[in-house]
Design a protein around this motif. Structure first.
Motif, short mmCIF file in Angstrom:
data_model
loop_
_atom_site.label_atom_id
_atom_site.label_comp_id
_atom_site.label_asym_id
_atom_site.label_seq_id
_atom_site.Cartn_x
_atom_site.Cartn_y
_atom_site.Cartn_z
N GLU A 85 -0.79 -15.03 -8.30
CA GLU A 85 -1.86 -14.10 -7.89
C GLU A 85 -2.32 -13.20 -9.02
O GLU A 85 -3.32 -12.48 -8.89
CB GLU A 85 -1.38 -13.24 -6.71
CG GLU A 85 -1.38 -14.03 -5.41
CD GLU A 85 -0.69 -13.30 -4.26
OE1 GLU A 85 -0.51 -12.07 -4.35
OE2 GLU A 85 -0.33 -13.99 -3.28
N GLY B 101 6.76 -13.47 -5.67
CA GLY B 101 6.66 -12.02 -5.89
C GLY B 101 7.95 -11.28 -5.54
O GLY B 101 8.07 -10.08 -5.76
N ARG C 231 4.55 -0.44 2.16
CA ARG C 231 4.67 -0.19 0.72
C ARG C 231 6.10 0.03 0.24
O ARG C 231 6.43 -0.22 -0.91
CB ARG C 231 3.79 1.02 0.33
CG ARG C 231 3.70 1.32 -1.15
CD ARG C 231 3.12 0.18 -1.94
NE ARG C 231 1.76 -0.12 -1.50
CZ ARG C 231 1.12 -1.26 -1.80
NH1 ARG C 231 1.73 -2.19 -2.54
NH2 ARG C 231 -0.09 -1.48 -1.35
N GLY D 163 5.01 -5.08 -2.27
CA GLY D 163 3.64 -5.43 -1.95
C GLY D 163 3.36 -5.28 -0.46
O GLY D 163 4.28 -5.35 0.36
N TYR D 164 2.09 -5.07 -0.11
CA TYR D 164 1.70 -4.81 1.29
C TYR D 164 2.06 -5.97 2.24
O TYR D 164 2.17 -5.77 3.44
CB TYR D 164 0.18 -4.57 1.36
CG TYR D 164 -0.62 -5.82 1.04
CD1 TYR D 164 -1.03 -6.66 2.06
CD2 TYR D 164 -0.91 -6.17 -0.28
CE1 TYR D 164 -1.73 -7.84 1.77
CE2 TYR D 164 -1.60 -7.33 -0.58
CZ TYR D 164 -2.00 -8.15 0.45
OH TYR D 164 -2.67 -9.32 0.16
N ASP D 165 2.27 -7.17 1.67
CA ASP D 165 2.54 -8.34 2.51
C ASP D 165 3.97 -8.85 2.37
O ASP D 165 4.25 -10.01 2.65
CB ASP D 165 1.55 -9.46 2.16
CG ASP D 165 1.59 -9.81 0.67
OD1 ASP D 165 2.30 -9.12 -0.09
OD2 ASP D 165 0.91 -10.78 0.27
N GLN D 166 4.85 -7.97 1.89
CA GLN D 166 6.22 -8.43 1.60
C GLN D 166 7.28 -7.89 2.54
O GLN D 166 8.48 -8.13 2.33
CB GLN D 166 6.56 -8.09 0.14
CG GLN D 166 5.73 -8.91 -0.85
CD GLN D 166 5.93 -8.50 -2.29
OE1 GLN D 166 6.14 -7.33 -2.58
NE2 GLN D 166 5.87 -9.46 -3.19
N TYR E 61 6.27 -6.96 -8.52
CA TYR E 61 6.31 -7.64 -7.22
C TYR E 61 5.06 -8.47 -6.92
O TYR E 61 4.83 -8.85 -5.78
CB TYR E 61 6.61 -6.66 -6.08
CG TYR E 61 5.69 -5.47 -5.94
CD1 TYR E 61 4.36 -5.62 -5.56
CD2 TYR E 61 6.15 -4.17 -6.14
CE1 TYR E 61 3.51 -4.53 -5.41
CE2 TYR E 61 5.32 -3.06 -5.99
CZ TYR E 61 4.00 -3.25 -5.62
OH TYR E 61 3.18 -2.17 -5.46
N VAL E 62 4.24 -8.70 -7.92
CA VAL E 62 3.06 -9.53 -7.69
C VAL E 62 3.46 -11.01 -7.87
O VAL E 62 4.14 -11.34 -8.85
CB VAL E 62 1.93 -9.17 -8.67
CG1 VAL E 62 0.68 -10.02 -8.39
CG2 VAL E 62 1.59 -7.68 -8.59
N ASN F 134 10.37 0.66 -8.69
CA ASN F 134 9.08 0.02 -8.42
C ASN F 134 9.06 -1.21 -9.32
O ASN F 134 8.52 -1.18 -10.41
CB ASN F 134 7.94 0.99 -8.77
CG ASN F 134 6.58 0.31 -8.70
OD1 ASN F 134 6.44 -0.76 -8.09
ND2 ASN F 134 5.59 0.92 -9.32
#
Ligand code: GLN
Length: 299
Positions: free
Chosen positions: A207, A230, A287, A256-259, A202-203, A199
């Motif tokens: 942001e 990210g 995720r 991340g949810y958008d990656q 990844y931000v 994990n």
């Protein structure tokens, strides 16, 4: 005539704090109040329910107030009390490690699904990179004790927490912890691992200032900051992991949810992987990315 001081019973204190936290728009106000009060009194949350009418002493009240002040400044409950539950294990946490998140339990589930079951005569070599509190590797070691586990972090302070958590759960002999940056301490020619998990941060750097104060102001930035898009650490792990994996081995990463698109394209560029699968968390957000190295699994 003397005016009587109001009696602060456990119930009254909880009610007062809940509405105070609500007014500050703190999430889960009642739960936070209960955890902090139980901590101040050295009780469990269940004990509180059984003692609603018990008055607090002046010392207890003072100790509790100090905890409330910290939460009001948006310090996470887990850092205030020094622990967080993950995969039904109570884990020690400090600001040297990220607080384990419920969505990370999805990673644990997906890893367990792919591992040989208990009682099967197959032993996997499993590696976690950037272990922090040790949450992921300890959950895996607890569920599948027959495997060999390795976990690293570049922060020695984090590794001390992970080691303490391993002790606490009787897993100190199951996991070998080592210090280092990602793959740096390992020899690639070994192709040693059946499974690598991480994990990573990844931000997107830009942001971070927009995150909740609990995360932004208290959690370790190096565990969050994934570079300008990210994807810096995710791409590094995807680019290098296959050299350390056995044929048919898995790389499972939280992201991340958008990656998904970025991670999928990085994985597809790596010819060593035969597939990449995106898995959603309990909230229905992308995720996890699960990559499988080409070839047939060998043990
Ligand atoms: N999920 C974390 C958050 O809430 C990010 C964790 C990470 O970067 N690995 O921001």
């Amino acid at each position: 005539m003397q005016t009587r001081e109001p009696v602060w019973t456990i119930l009254k204190v909880l009610q007062w704090t809940t509405s105070y936290f609500k007014s500050l728009r703190i999430e889960g106000p009642r739960m936070a109040a209960e955890i902090l009060l139980a901590h101040a009194l050295g009780l469990s949350r269940i004990d509180l329910y059984l003692r609603y009418d018990q008055p607090l002493s002046a010392e207890e009240l003072a100790e509790y107030k100090a905890l409330i002040k910290r939460r009001a400044k948006r310090e996470p409950v887990a850092y205030i009390v020094g622990s967080k539950e993950f995969w039904s294990m109570e884990l020690a946490v400090t600001t040297d490690v990220l607080i384990p998140r419920p969505e990370t339990e999805c990673l644990v589930e997906q890893a367990i699904e792919r591992m040989p079951g208990v009682g099967q005569d197959i032993v996997w070599n499993v590696l976690e990179l950037g272990t922090g509190s040790g949450a992921i590797i300890l959950a895996l070691a607890a569920e599948r004790p027959q495997n060999r586990y390795f976990a690293s972090d570049r922060s020695e302070k984090a590794l001390r927490i992970a080691g303490k958590n391993a002790e606490k759960h009787g897993l100190a002999d199951s996991v070998r912890f080592f210090v280092g940056d990602w793959f740096a301490p390992l020899k690639p020619e070994a192709s040693f691992f059946n499974l690598i998990v991480s994990n990573p941060p990844y931000v997107a750097a830009g942001e971070i200032s927009g995150l909740e104060p609990e995360v932004r102001d208290y959690e370790p930035r190096f565990a969050l900051d994934g570079g300008s898009d990210g994807l810096a650490s995710l791409s590094l792990l995807i680019g290098r992991a296959s050299a350390f994996l056995k044929s048919g081995g898995y790389l499972i990463l939280e992201m991340g949810y958008d990656q998904a698109a970025g991670v999928e394209s990085a994985a597809k560029n790596e010819k060593a992987f035969e597939s990449v699968e995106i898995v959603k968390d309990y909230a229905g957000l992308d995720r996890l990315a699960i990559m499988k190295k080409r070839g047939t699994a060998v043990g």
